[in-house]
Design an enzyme around this catalytic site. Sequence first.
Site, short mmCIF file in Angstrom:
data_model
loop_
_atom_site.label_atom_id
_atom_site.label_comp_id
_atom_site.label_asym_id
_atom_site.label_seq_id
_atom_site.Cartn_x
_atom_site.Cartn_y
_atom_site.Cartn_z
CG ASN A 220 -1.84 -1.17 1.27
OD1 ASN A 220 -2.41 -1.54 0.24
ND2 ASN A 220 -1.99 -1.80 2.43
CD GLU A 265 -5.71 -1.04 -1.23
OE1 GLU A 265 -5.79 -1.05 0.01
OE2 GLU A 265 -6.63 -1.37 -1.99
#
Length: 316
Positions: A220, A265
Site C-alpha cells: 500500500n 494497492e
Amino acid sequence: MTHAAASSHPFRILREAGPLPVELARPVIAIGNFDGVHRGHRAVIGTAIDQARSLGRPALALTFEPHPRAFFRPEEPMFRLTPDPMKLRRLAETGLDGAVVLPFDAALAGLEAEAFVADLLVGRLGVSMVVAGYDFHFGKGRGGSPIYLREAGKRHGFPVEIVPPLLDEGAQISSSVIRAALAQGRVEQATHMLGAPWAVEAEVIHGDKRGRELGYPTANMRLDPAVTLAHGIYAVTVDIDGIAHKGVASFGRRPTFDDGAPRLESFIFDFTGDLYGRVLTVAFHAYLRPELKFDSIDALIAQMDIDSARARAALA
C-alpha cells in the site's frame, strides 16, 4: 534520433549559485522544466548532447524547482509526472553531463528576460550554446520567447537552436497532454508519449491487512494528493531491488469498504517478503477497468481473480 555516446563523467547535479566547475565550463545548455522527461523533452536534450559532442563541450540541462506553475499558483495542486528526484534520474539516463537546478523563487520570477540571458546564461553559466523547445518562455511575465532568445543569443555571442514540437500521431507531445491521458486512464498513450511507462515512487505503508485476508496481500502506498490518475485497476510492474516484478494494482478509494482517501494497492505476482517502509517504484502498463463497488466479498474476490489473469496477459 541518434546521439553520440554518453559522457564518461558521472552526472553532476548543481544547485548552488556561483560559477560552474571547470570540467563543466562553457556548456551547451538544454533549458526547460522537463516534467516527465518525455519524448519531446528528449528531442531538446538529444539536440543539446549532439551539439555539445561536436563542439567538444559538456551538455547540461537547466531546470527549475519547484515547477513555476506551483510557484505562481500554490493553491492549485500540481500533478508532477516526475517529482525532482525522479526527474533528475531520468535526465541522468539521457547522457547529459549534469543538471543545473535553479530555485524558482520570487527573485527568479522577477528577473527580466534580458537579465535572465545576460546575468544567468552568460554571466553565471558561460554558455557556448542554448537549445530550447518551441514553447519555452522565460523572464518576468514570460517576456522572453524562443524568438527573443535567438536574438539575445546573437547579441551576446552564442548560438540558439529551437527544437520544433514532436508529434505523436498528429498530436503535440506535452506534459499537460500526458497528465490528461493519465487522468482518463489512457496509460498506453502516456507510455507512448513518455517513451516509457509512467511510474510513481512512494513508501510502502501499513494498510488494514484486508488484502491478505482476501488472498491478495498488497503493498500500500499514498501518492501525492495532486496525482489525478484515473481511479481503477491497472497492470503494473513493481521495481524491487532493481528487478521488475509483475502485478496488478488498484488506485482509488476502495468503495466496497471505506471510500477513504485515494491509495495505491499493488498485488505483486509470485512474490513474498516484507516491504513495509521500503520505497518502491510502480510503473503503469495497462488500464484494466474502473473502480467498482461489490455487493459481496465473494464477488470482489472473483473479480480480483479475473483482474489478475487480465494483468498477467497484458504484461506477457
